[in-house]
Write a protein that holds these residues in place. Structure first.
Motif, PDB file in Angstrom:
ATOM      1  N   GLN A   1      27.000  36.480  10.877  1.00 29.11           N
ATOM      2  CA  GLN A   1      27.707  35.243  11.189  1.00 29.11           C
ATOM      3  C   GLN A   1      26.752  34.046  11.169  1.00 29.11           C
ATOM      4  OE1 GLN A   1      30.829  34.577  11.507  1.00 29.11           O
ATOM      5  NE2 GLN A   1      31.027  32.754  12.782  1.00 29.11           N
TER       6      GLN A   1
ATOM      7  N   CYS B   1      25.789  28.668   4.820  1.00 27.22           N
ATOM      8  CA  CYS B   1      26.407  28.523   3.494  1.00 27.22           C
ATOM      9  C   CYS B   1      26.375  27.064   3.038  1.00 27.22           C
ATOM     10  CB  CYS B   1      27.844  29.020   3.540  1.00 27.22           C
ATOM     11  SG  CYS B   1      28.739  28.737   2.004  1.00 27.22           S
TER      12      CYS B   1
ATOM     13  N   MET C   1      23.552  34.944   1.495  1.00 33.73           N
ATOM     14  CA  MET C   1      24.925  35.442   1.556  1.00 33.73           C
ATOM     15  C   MET C   1      24.964  36.933   1.234  1.00 33.73           C
ATOM     16  SD  MET C   1      27.786  34.481   2.586  1.00 33.73           S
ATOM     17  CE  MET C   1      27.882  32.713   2.720  1.00 33.73           C
TER      18      MET C   1
ATOM     19  N   LEU D   1      26.385  39.609   3.745  1.00 33.19           N
ATOM     20  CA  LEU D   1      27.453  40.495   3.267  1.00 33.19           C
ATOM     21  C   LEU D   1      27.125  41.944   3.600  1.00 33.19           C
ATOM     22  CD1 LEU D   1      30.052  40.532   1.493  1.00 33.19           C
ATOM     23  CD2 LEU D   1      28.580  40.577  -0.505  1.00 33.19           C
TER      24      LEU D   1
ATOM     25  N   ASP E   1      38.674  45.383  13.553  1.00 37.28           N
ATOM     26  CA  ASP E   1      38.928  43.950  13.735  1.00 37.28           C
ATOM     27  C   ASP E   1      39.108  43.600  15.212  1.00 37.28           C
ATOM     28  OD1 ASP E   1      38.702  43.047  11.123  1.00 37.28           O
ATOM     29  OD2 ASP E   1      40.763  43.600  10.639  1.00 37.28           O
TER      30      ASP E   1
ATOM     31  N   TYR F   1      36.906  40.860  16.881  1.00 36.28           N
ATOM     32  CA  TYR F   1      37.574  39.571  17.101  1.00 36.28           C
ATOM     33  C   TYR F   1      38.240  39.414  18.457  1.00 36.28           C
ATOM     34  CZ  TYR F   1      36.944  38.407  12.176  1.00 36.28           C
ATOM     35  OH  TYR F   1      36.402  38.097  10.957  1.00 36.28           O
TER      36      TYR F   1
ATOM     37  N   GLU G   1      34.147  30.158  17.594  1.00 36.68           N
ATOM     38  CA  GLU G   1      34.396  29.809  16.198  1.00 36.68           C
ATOM     39  C   GLU G   1      34.865  31.031  15.397  1.00 36.68           C
ATOM     40  OE1 GLU G   1      31.298  27.346  14.495  1.00 36.68           O
ATOM     41  OE2 GLU G   1      31.538  28.284  12.544  1.00 36.68           O
TER      42      GLU G   1
ATOM     43  N   GLY H   1      32.638  27.689   2.560  1.00 38.27           N
ATOM     44  CA  GLY H   1      31.715  27.828   3.684  1.00 38.27           C
ATOM     45  C   GLY H   1      32.352  27.317   4.972  1.00 38.27           C
TER      46      GLY H   1
ATOM     47  N   TRP I   1      35.209  27.878   6.016  1.00 41.98           N
ATOM     48  CA  TRP I   1      36.036  28.911   6.665  1.00 41.98           C
ATOM     49  C   TRP I   1      35.341  30.264   6.773  1.00 41.98           C
ATOM     50  CZ3 TRP I   1      40.265  28.339   9.554  1.00 41.98           C
ATOM     51  CH2 TRP I   1      40.879  27.078   9.511  1.00 41.98           C
ATOM     52  N   VAL I   2      34.198  30.424   6.153  1.00 42.24           N
ATOM     53  CA  VAL I   2      33.594  31.770   6.142  1.00 42.24           C
ATOM     54  C   VAL I   2      33.202  32.199   7.560  1.00 42.24           C
ATOM     55  CG1 VAL I   2      31.196  31.087   5.633  1.00 42.24           C
ATOM     56  CG2 VAL I   2      32.040  33.310   4.875  1.00 42.24           C
ATOM     57  N   THR I   3      32.858  31.243   8.411  1.00 45.34           N
ATOM     58  CA  THR I   3      32.535  31.608   9.796  1.00 45.34           C
ATOM     59  C   THR I   3      33.796  31.873  10.615  1.00 45.34           C
ATOM     60  OG1 THR I   3      32.485  29.279  10.481  1.00 45.34           O
ATOM     61  CG2 THR I   3      30.383  30.272   9.830  1.00 45.34           C
ATOM     62  N   ARG I   4      34.959  31.531  10.060  1.00 44.52           N
ATOM     63  CA  ARG I   4      36.209  31.701  10.801  1.00 44.52           C
ATOM     64  C   ARG I   4      37.183  32.656  10.116  1.00 44.52           C
ATOM     65  NH1 ARG I   4      38.074  25.576  11.525  1.00 44.52           N
ATOM     66  NH2 ARG I   4      37.080  25.437   9.484  1.00 44.52           N
ATOM     67  N   ALA I   5      36.711  33.376   9.127  1.00 45.75           N
ATOM     68  CA  ALA I   5      37.609  34.304   8.428  1.00 45.75           C
ATOM     69  C   ALA I   5      38.231  35.251   9.453  1.00 45.75           C
ATOM     70  CB  ALA I   5      36.832  35.083   7.374  1.00 45.75           C
ATOM     71  N   PRO I   6      39.522  35.528   9.319  1.00 49.93           N
ATOM     72  CA  PRO I   6      40.250  36.165  10.420  1.00 49.93           C
ATOM     73  C   PRO I   6      40.099  37.679  10.542  1.00 49.93           C
ATOM     74  CG  PRO I   6      41.758  35.599   8.652  1.00 49.93           C
ATOM     75  CD  PRO I   6      40.429  35.064   8.254  1.00 49.93           C
ATOM     76  N   THR I   7      39.649  38.356   9.519  1.00 55.56           N
ATOM     77  CA  THR I   7      39.406  39.797   9.627  1.00 55.56           C
ATOM     78  C   THR I   7      38.098  40.112   8.910  1.00 55.56           C
ATOM     79  OG1 THR I   7      40.500  40.367   7.547  1.00 55.56           O
ATOM     80  CG2 THR I   7      41.904  40.317   9.525  1.00 55.56           C
ATOM     81  N   LEU I   8      37.556  41.276   9.196  1.00 55.08           N
ATOM     82  CA  LEU I   8      36.312  41.669   8.542  1.00 55.08           C
ATOM     83  C   LEU I   8      36.508  41.787   7.034  1.00 55.08           C
ATOM     84  CD1 LEU I   8      35.154  44.244  11.225  1.00 55.08           C
ATOM     85  CD2 LEU I   8      34.057  42.054  10.717  1.00 55.08           C
TER      86      LEU I   8
ATOM     87  N   ARG J   1      38.655  40.170   5.067  1.00 56.00           N
ATOM     88  CA  ARG J   1      38.734  38.847   4.444  1.00 56.00           C
ATOM     89  C   ARG J   1      37.384  38.140   4.489  1.00 56.00           C
ATOM     90  NH1 ARG J   1      42.844  39.636   1.268  1.00 56.00           N
ATOM     91  NH2 ARG J   1      44.897  39.581   2.250  1.00 56.00           N
ATOM     92  N   LYS J   2      36.652  38.376   5.555  1.00 49.96           N
ATOM     93  CA  LYS J   2      35.327  37.758   5.663  1.00 49.96           C
ATOM     94  C   LYS J   2      34.421  38.292   4.557  1.00 49.96           C
ATOM     95  CE  LYS J   2      32.085  36.674   9.420  1.00 49.96           C
ATOM     96  NZ  LYS J   2      32.700  35.512  10.080  1.00 49.96           N
ATOM     97  N   LEU J   3      34.438  39.597   4.370  1.00 46.16           N
ATOM     98  CA  LEU J   3      33.600  40.197   3.336  1.00 46.16           C
ATOM     99  C   LEU J   3      34.004  39.703   1.950  1.00 46.16           C
ATOM    100  CD1 LEU J   3      33.461  43.763   4.884  1.00 46.16           C
ATOM    101  CD2 LEU J   3      31.472  42.301   4.477  1.00 46.16           C
TER     102      LEU J   3
ATOM    103  N   MET K   1      32.761  36.150   1.581  1.00 50.26           N
ATOM    104  CA  MET K   1      31.305  36.120   1.426  1.00 50.26           C
ATOM    105  C   MET K   1      30.916  36.534   0.013  1.00 50.26           C
ATOM    106  SD  MET K   1      30.409  37.839   5.098  1.00 50.26           S
ATOM    107  CE  MET K   1      28.639  37.663   5.133  1.00 50.26           C
ATOM    108  N   ALA K   2      31.575  37.576  -0.496  1.00 51.62           N
ATOM    109  CA  ALA K   2      31.254  38.041  -1.846  1.00 51.62           C
ATOM    110  C   ALA K   2      31.586  36.953  -2.865  1.00 51.62           C
ATOM    111  CB  ALA K   2      32.035  39.316  -2.156  1.00 51.62           C
TER     112      ALA K   2
ATOM    113  N   ILE L   1      31.613  33.702  -2.345  1.00 52.08           N
ATOM    114  CA  ILE L   1      30.622  32.627  -2.232  1.00 52.08           C
ATOM    115  C   ILE L   1      29.315  33.043  -2.913  1.00 52.08           C
ATOM    116  CG2 ILE L   1      29.186  31.345  -0.589  1.00 52.08           C
ATOM    117  CD1 ILE L   1      31.627  31.440   1.340  1.00 52.08           C
TER     118      ILE L   1
END
Lengths: 313, 258, 258, 313
Positions: C27, C33, C46, C50, C74, C78, C244, D51, D53-60, D62-64, D67-68, D70
């Motif tokens: 994070q 980024c 990144m 990842l 999740d 979260y 956040e 970038g 939203w990448v710190t706020r992506a709602p699930t792992l 979607r975050k991954l 990130m990929a 980006i």
């Protein structure tokens, strides 16, 4: 003892306040500057652990209360710096010492505020401990300091009640998670609050002279015991516990007994190894350093305005 | 009589705009706690912030009542996401350096002052009452931020330069305050919002005079202006502000008290 | 047999520590980024992030299974608040300048590498499998961050100075990684966590050699060390990170899919 | 036309790729440098709205994915800067131009990403529009650019499908609030996506020469129509609408008709008045400026290492 010194001590003994223009021993002046500046620094650094939650306060009411408290603390800082300046000290120099690690502030602010209940606990325990110290200081021998203390104590008592009310509300009507926050908060702040009274009397070096000058009026251990005795019933009323298995009423002494303080932790925090020492000083230093151009501009503008007025006259 | 509900809705919307702007600016000032350039400024910034959040609460209370009471002030402040916020884009901009903090404050205070001055005479007692109380506070805010515009604008070379940059960079967010949309036009005819033209003239008059006295350049009158805050289309900053501000209410939805 | 559930609990706890540290560092890297010193670094940061978030997901999946499936990965990532997070204090520290970012990464990578090296031989197939996959990735992370320690330490005078400051300021968070508590001691005897003494020796050996080659000062061996992350007592930073990161899950609790 | 020019044009006409060492007209080189650097800048600036939203992506998951994506974009930036360097351009100089406002990047990235669904919409519409452009550019006359495009297009198509899938999942299984996010996102990105193809043909100055050189292979309006024709059925499949009352199938033309683009907005954004122009450039400039000491250190270290190796040899 010189005649001046004798006259001074007689005034102190007679509970007559020493005022800025009066003669005073150099050591008295220095001790007071150190003590008042520490106190002022503590008010200002003490804003940081609360500033940490003011952007996250959970309701408008709590947010407003916390903001008002922080505003009061800035105000306390200002009174105290003023009282200190009556002794001939320079505020900027004293702040400089703080940023260089040469001046102290209350070690309690080197502990982090980690959940919302800390905003209650800080009010109840930390301000509570401060008040026990400060109530006595209302009768301190130096006039400006004594008067500042009277005003500050009144506001601090208000903060303390407000802090306790936060905890009481959470314990009475909160969810299990909220109650756990309260207990966790007390677990973290209990011992550091007791440490706020300083080392035990046998290890407290400057106390004797300060007692004679009535800068200090009770010993660290006396004050600590007073605090514990008044706090434990409040703790029980909350329905919480202290992280001290040795804490219990001693009918014989008429006081609560309590466990041994971890003096190793105390001295480590004093040395700069508390959880937040670096962050607190870094934040303050950054604020003042980055504010340099602002203060310079304000001075430059004031000079220009003065000149304009003189030219106009 | 068929107009009545629509006016209530317009008023509700307008109250949220007033409240959200005050709250978000108050929140931005809270971020500065412990970080101001002098202890006097710590006290003053927190004082202004306290006034603003207090005003926000008053407006929210009334908006919540007009809504019918399904939500209270805290729900309005803590349970809406960014697209539901109606604050001006100006107030959500980051604190930047003290020139930015003060220029943002001054532009807002000037708008706030003239807006409240109009609302004091609103035919709605509640609005007039809240505005009257707020106007006293905001009169001080405006005096203070005007003073800082002059101090920094006409202080040192560095402060002048920084203030020029601040004014220039925030200018694009000032147009939104001075342009009335249908909601505000509708309310203005009923005396529940300031007359847009009058407000713009007053604001520009004051801003011009303070900037001039502060030896600062006046941005061009035809500068491009960003819009959107009042209808919920914000800059990327607001989401982060809310994530922080609303965390506890969001993370502990079952809590009935705090 | 009565030991079995307690070992499962210990393992669950330990998996959360591994997962939380990887997630929170991932994070922090996400925050960079678009802000890295070169496009190559954008890609590399990144990429590392990842890998870490991917590893976190694998550990969470297994932890969730051991828990009995009430929560999924999740939910673990979260829906826990700061005191429930078990990450190392080191990884939640702010990015600072690139020297801080890289020193933090290097101290973590070195610990991560030797930890995974031990876990590859764990008698639990799932643990060994996840560790083996992660070890390949972390071998690259460690090589990369070691290189950067040398580049910055032995680069220019400015970079050397910055790296000295970074190492000194983060050093106090490294002790926690090398001190085993009861959970880790218990697991170590079962081969499910590295032997603490071995880990500390390996870590110190590598760190000493890289710092030396980087012409950097070695902080004193008896420096005071901060503790608490592994038991949920964090620094003040973590709360803001979570506010956040978790916003959407918190703000839209009824959402079943994203 | 000189003999060299003629030979060059004949190669182009015969669909033979121009390679770095081949002779080429100076204007061709300059046009390509401008176009490829814009494209490279767009990849890098394009990381910023994601970038956000990448710190706020709602699930792992979607975050991954994000990130990929980006990471891929940073990679595309690198390929493209390399392709540009084969033309003799200097990366640092071109980036400098970007930061001074002298070089462009895709205007779409001057729009903010305001809700999570934007991560779907950016993939679907923005990458979708980019692909329509880029598919044609795979056949561009300059070899390194053409090859970069082939690789990039493949990854972009993957991103586009992933973006559409985000929206589809939200529309199919999301709550009312989530569906509203999707529609709001489409409302905001629809017109800016259409603007990605540039001004209408009658106002597109450099197009003719670029067509002859096969740097450009279809006109702006042709590409825009292709994009709309492929996108509207996807929009309908989502169950969403476009913010364009004039959008409808024209059986006679065999294309969708659509409303007039707000060219005033287009030119304002181009001039720097988009919602995020300042922020995007400021972020990039800050990154590169604050990274100066890092890049200097890396160079200094490389030189030292080289010297050591030489001394050892």
């Amino acid at each position: 003892m010189s005649p001046e010194e004798r006259a001074f001590q007689e005034k102190v003994d007679a509970e007559i306040k020493i005022e800025p223009k009066n003669w005073m021993p150099e050591a008295y002046r220095k001790t007071l500057i150190r003590q008042i500046s520490q106190h002022a620094h503590s008010e200002v650094v003490g804003m940081l652990p609360e500033g940490n939650w003011v952007t996250r306060a959970p309701t408008l009411k709590r947010k407003l209360q916390l903001m008002a408290k922080i505003q009061d603390e800035a105000g306390h800082g200002l009174y105290l710096y003023s009282a200190m300046e009556t002794l001939g000290a320079d505020r900027d120099e004293e702040i400089q010492k703080l940023h260089e690690g040469k001046a102290k502030y209350s070690s309690i602010f080197n502990y982090p505020t980690l959940n919302w209940a800390d905003m209650g606990t800080v009010g109840w325990l930390v301000d509570g401990a401060a008040i026990v110290n400060q109530v006595v200081l209302q009768r301190t021998s130096y006039g400006p300091y004594s008067r500042a203390m009277i005003r500050i104590c009144k506001e601090e008592s208000f903060h303390q009640r407000q802090g306790y009310q936060i905890l009481l509300d959470l314990m009475r009507e909160g969810t299990a998670e909220q109650k756990a926050m309260v207990q966790d908060s007390i677990n973290r702040f209990w011992w550091p609050s007791l440490m706020m009274f300083g080392p035990s009397d046998e290890h407290s070096p400057n106390s004797q002279q300060s007692m004679a000058w009535k800068i200090k009026r009770k010993s660290n251990d006396e004050l600590r015991q007073m605090f514990i005795d008044q706090t434990v019933p409040q703790l029980e009323f909350l329905g919480c516990t202290a992280p001290d298995p040795d804490l219990k009423w001693n009918a014989e002494r008429g006081h609560y007994d309590f466990g041994e303080i971890d003096w190793n932790e105390f001295y480590e925090v004093l040395k700069g190894n508390g959880p937040c020492n670096r962050e607190r000083i870094a934040t303050r230093k950054k604020a003042i350093d980055e504010g340099t151009w602002v203060r310079q501009a304000a001075r430059a503008y004031a000079v220009k305005q003065q000149q304009k007025q003189q030219n106009a006259a | 009589m068929t107009q009545q509900p629509s006016q209530d809705q317009a008023l509700q919307e307008y109250l949220l705009r007033l409240a959200d702007s005050a709250l978000i600016l108050g929140q931005r000032l809270c971020e500065l706690c412990g970080k101001a350039p002098a202890v006097e400024e710590e006290m003053a910034l927190m004082n202004v912030a306290l006034d603003l959040v207090g005003q926000a609460r008053n407006w929210y209370d009334y908006a919540a009542e007009l809504e019918g009471g399904q939500r209270d002030a805290d729900a309005l402040a803590y349970r809406r996401d960014a697209h539901e916020f109606r604050n001006l884009l100006l107030v959500e901009q980051p604190n930047g350096d003290y020139a930015v903090t003060m220029a943002r404050q001054f532009f807002y205070d000037a708008w706030h002052y003239f807006t409240l001055q109009a609302l004091v005479n609103a035919p709605d007692e509640r609005v007039a009452g809240i505005a009257a109380k707020a106007l006293k506070e905001v009169t001080y805010h405006l005096r203070r931020s005007s003073e800082w515009m002059k101090r920094l604008g006409d202080g040192t070379e560095e402060s002048h330069q920084r203030m020029e940059v601040a004014v220039e960079s925030l200018w694009r967010f000032t147009g939104e305050m001075l342009t009335a949309d249908a909601v505000e036009q509708h309310l203005a005819t009923a005396g529940l919002a300031p007359d847009a033209e009058q407000l713009a003239a007053d604001w520009q008059g004051l801003v011009n005079s303070v900037l001039t006295e502060a030896t600062l350049s006046l941005p061009p009158a035809d500068a491009w202006m960003q819009q959107g805050g009042k209808t919920g289309r914000h800059t990327e900053h607001l989401g982060f502000i809310l994530a922080e501000m609303q965390f506890l209410q969001r993370a502990y939805p079952d809590a009935k008290i705090w």
